[in-house]
Motif scaffolding. Structure first.
Motif, PDB file in Angstrom:
ATOM      1  N   MET A   1       6.517 -26.083   6.499  1.00  0.00           N
ATOM      2  CA  MET A   1       6.072 -25.491   5.424  1.00  0.00           C
ATOM      3  C   MET A   1       7.122 -24.758   4.515  1.00  0.00           C
ATOM      4  SD  MET A   1       3.224 -22.355   5.085  1.00  0.00           S
ATOM      5  CE  MET A   1       1.875 -23.207   5.451  1.00  0.00           C
ATOM      6  N   PHE A   2       6.910 -24.960   3.297  1.00  0.00           N
ATOM      7  CA  PHE A   2       7.867 -24.148   2.068  1.00  0.00           C
ATOM      8  C   PHE A   2       6.906 -23.553   0.858  1.00  0.00           C
ATOM      9  CE2 PHE A   2       7.072 -28.799   0.929  1.00  0.00           C
ATOM     10  CZ  PHE A   2       6.810 -28.252  -0.282  1.00  0.00           C
ATOM     11  N   ASP A   3       7.586 -22.550   0.245  1.00  0.00           N
ATOM     12  CA  ASP A   3       7.085 -21.879  -0.698  1.00  0.00           C
ATOM     13  C   ASP A   3       7.198 -22.660  -2.012  1.00  0.00           C
ATOM     14  OD1 ASP A   3       6.160 -19.945  -2.362  1.00  0.00           O
ATOM     15  OD2 ASP A   3       7.739 -18.350  -1.969  1.00  0.00           O
ATOM     16  N   ILE A   4       6.285 -23.112  -2.879  1.00  0.00           N
ATOM     17  CA  ILE A   4       6.233 -23.576  -4.077  1.00  0.00           C
ATOM     18  C   ILE A   4       5.948 -22.739  -5.115  1.00  0.00           C
ATOM     19  CG2 ILE A   4       5.755 -25.774  -3.115  1.00  0.00           C
ATOM     20  CD1 ILE A   4       2.963 -25.420  -4.087  1.00  0.00           C
ATOM     21  N   PHE A   5       5.636 -21.350  -4.726  1.00  0.00           N
ATOM     22  CA  PHE A   5       5.018 -20.286  -5.677  1.00  0.00           C
ATOM     23  C   PHE A   5       6.121 -20.018  -6.800  1.00  0.00           C
ATOM     24  CE2 PHE A   5       2.259 -16.666  -6.598  1.00  0.00           C
ATOM     25  CZ  PHE A   5       1.191 -17.264  -6.296  1.00  0.00           C
ATOM     26  N   GLY A   6       5.881 -20.278  -7.987  1.00  0.00           N
ATOM     27  CA  GLY A   6       7.183 -19.953  -8.981  1.00  0.00           C
ATOM     28  C   GLY A   6       7.855 -21.208  -9.345  1.00  0.00           C
ATOM     29  N   SER A   7       7.907 -22.282  -8.601  1.00  0.00           N
ATOM     30  CA  SER A   7       8.740 -23.194  -8.580  1.00  0.00           C
ATOM     31  C   SER A   7       8.026 -24.419  -9.204  1.00  0.00           C
ATOM     32  CB  SER A   7       9.670 -23.889  -7.657  1.00  0.00           C
ATOM     33  OG  SER A   7       9.354 -22.971  -6.474  1.00  0.00           O
ATOM     34  N   VAL A   8       6.785 -24.644  -8.875  1.00  0.00           N
ATOM     35  CA  VAL A   8       5.743 -25.746  -9.091  1.00  0.00           C
ATOM     36  C   VAL A   8       4.617 -25.275  -9.989  1.00  0.00           C
ATOM     37  CG1 VAL A   8       4.395 -27.687  -8.101  1.00  0.00           C
ATOM     38  CG2 VAL A   8       6.537 -26.967  -6.983  1.00  0.00           C
ATOM     39  N   VAL A   9       4.240 -24.044  -9.791  1.00  0.00           N
ATOM     40  CA  VAL A   9       3.083 -23.427 -10.528  1.00  0.00           C
ATOM     41  C   VAL A   9       3.580 -22.156 -11.330  1.00  0.00           C
ATOM     42  CG1 VAL A   9       1.190 -24.270  -8.967  1.00  0.00           C
ATOM     43  CG2 VAL A   9       2.347 -22.106  -8.454  1.00  0.00           C
ATOM     44  N   ASP A  10       3.024 -22.037 -12.500  1.00  0.00           N
ATOM     45  CA  ASP A  10       3.221 -20.997 -13.304  1.00  0.00           C
ATOM     46  C   ASP A  10       1.998 -19.682 -13.022  1.00  0.00           C
ATOM     47  OD1 ASP A  10       3.739 -19.177 -15.464  1.00  0.00           O
ATOM     48  OD2 ASP A  10       3.440 -20.489 -16.748  1.00  0.00           O
ATOM     49  N   TRP A  11       2.349 -19.124 -11.875  1.00  0.00           N
ATOM     50  CA  TRP A  11       1.425 -17.937 -11.658  1.00  0.00           C
ATOM     51  C   TRP A  11       1.160 -16.949 -12.625  1.00  0.00           C
ATOM     52  CZ3 TRP A  11       2.903 -12.976 -11.279  1.00  0.00           C
ATOM     53  CH2 TRP A  11       3.904 -12.649 -11.141  1.00  0.00           C
ATOM     54  N   ARG A  12       2.144 -16.521 -13.190  1.00  0.00           N
ATOM     55  CA  ARG A  12       2.217 -15.328 -14.101  1.00  0.00           C
ATOM     56  C   ARG A  12       1.449 -15.783 -15.364  1.00  0.00           C
ATOM     57  NH1 ARG A  12       4.997 -12.297 -18.348  1.00  0.00           N
ATOM     58  NH2 ARG A  12       4.878  -9.886 -17.667  1.00  0.00           N
ATOM     59  N   SER A  13       1.840 -16.844 -16.031  1.00  0.00           N
ATOM     60  CA  SER A  13       1.139 -17.211 -17.170  1.00  0.00           C
ATOM     61  C   SER A  13      -0.357 -17.473 -17.074  1.00  0.00           C
ATOM     62  CB  SER A  13       1.892 -18.149 -17.761  1.00  0.00           C
ATOM     63  OG  SER A  13       3.245 -17.664 -18.217  1.00  0.00           O
ATOM     64  N   SER A  14      -0.483 -18.193 -16.096  1.00  0.00           N
ATOM     65  CA  SER A  14      -1.939 -18.523 -15.380  1.00  0.00           C
ATOM     66  C   SER A  14      -2.840 -17.393 -15.211  1.00  0.00           C
ATOM     67  CB  SER A  14      -1.784 -19.493 -14.404  1.00  0.00           C
ATOM     68  OG  SER A  14      -1.193 -20.424 -14.438  1.00  0.00           O
ATOM     69  N   VAL A  15      -2.480 -16.218 -14.480  1.00  0.00           N
ATOM     70  CA  VAL A  15      -3.139 -15.194 -14.288  1.00  0.00           C
ATOM     71  C   VAL A  15      -3.397 -14.343 -15.641  1.00  0.00           C
ATOM     72  CG1 VAL A  15      -3.409 -12.871 -13.055  1.00  0.00           C
ATOM     73  CG2 VAL A  15      -2.541 -14.995 -11.808  1.00  0.00           C
ATOM     74  N   ILE A  16      -2.482 -14.200 -16.329  1.00  0.00           N
ATOM     75  CA  ILE A  16      -2.387 -13.629 -17.729  1.00  0.00           C
ATOM     76  C   ILE A  16      -3.331 -14.217 -18.521  1.00  0.00           C
ATOM     77  CG2 ILE A  16      -1.276 -13.000 -19.970  1.00  0.00           C
ATOM     78  CD1 ILE A  16       1.155 -12.636 -17.949  1.00  0.00           C
TER      79      ILE A  16
END
Length: 98
Positions: A1-16
């Protein structure tokens, strides 16, 4: 398992973006950037509670919901239906790719 948060998805802009659209429809005038940042910052302390045994093993959706509940109080967002809270909790499943 690896963390893709912030490298593959744009969490901040999406939530905003979702917060701005939802806030406009609800007449909420808050800083959605601050809201998104505070929500993300709540992740590590929530995970620490699981790691140190304060909380039992907890699904990530449930941790997101706990953080969301605190933010709703902090940002004085009231009168949300349960369906709206669930939808907000699942915003993390609707992140835009980078």
């Amino acid at each position: 398992m690896f963390d893709i948060f912030g490298s593959v998805v744009d969490w901040r802009s999406s939530v905003i973006a979702e917060g701005m659209a939802w806030g406009k429809a609800k007449g909420l005038n808050i800083s959605w950037a601050e809201f998104a940042d505070r929500w993300r910052l709540g992740y590590q302390p929530a995970m620490d509670k699981v790691r140190n045994g304060t909380l039992p093993w907890t699904r990530l959706d449930d941790l997101h919901r706990m953080i969301l509940e605190d933010l709703l109080t902090e940002f004085k967002i009231e009168a949300l239906s349960e369906d709206e809270k669930v939808s907000w909790t699942h915003v993390w499943r609707r992140l835009n790719p980078i």
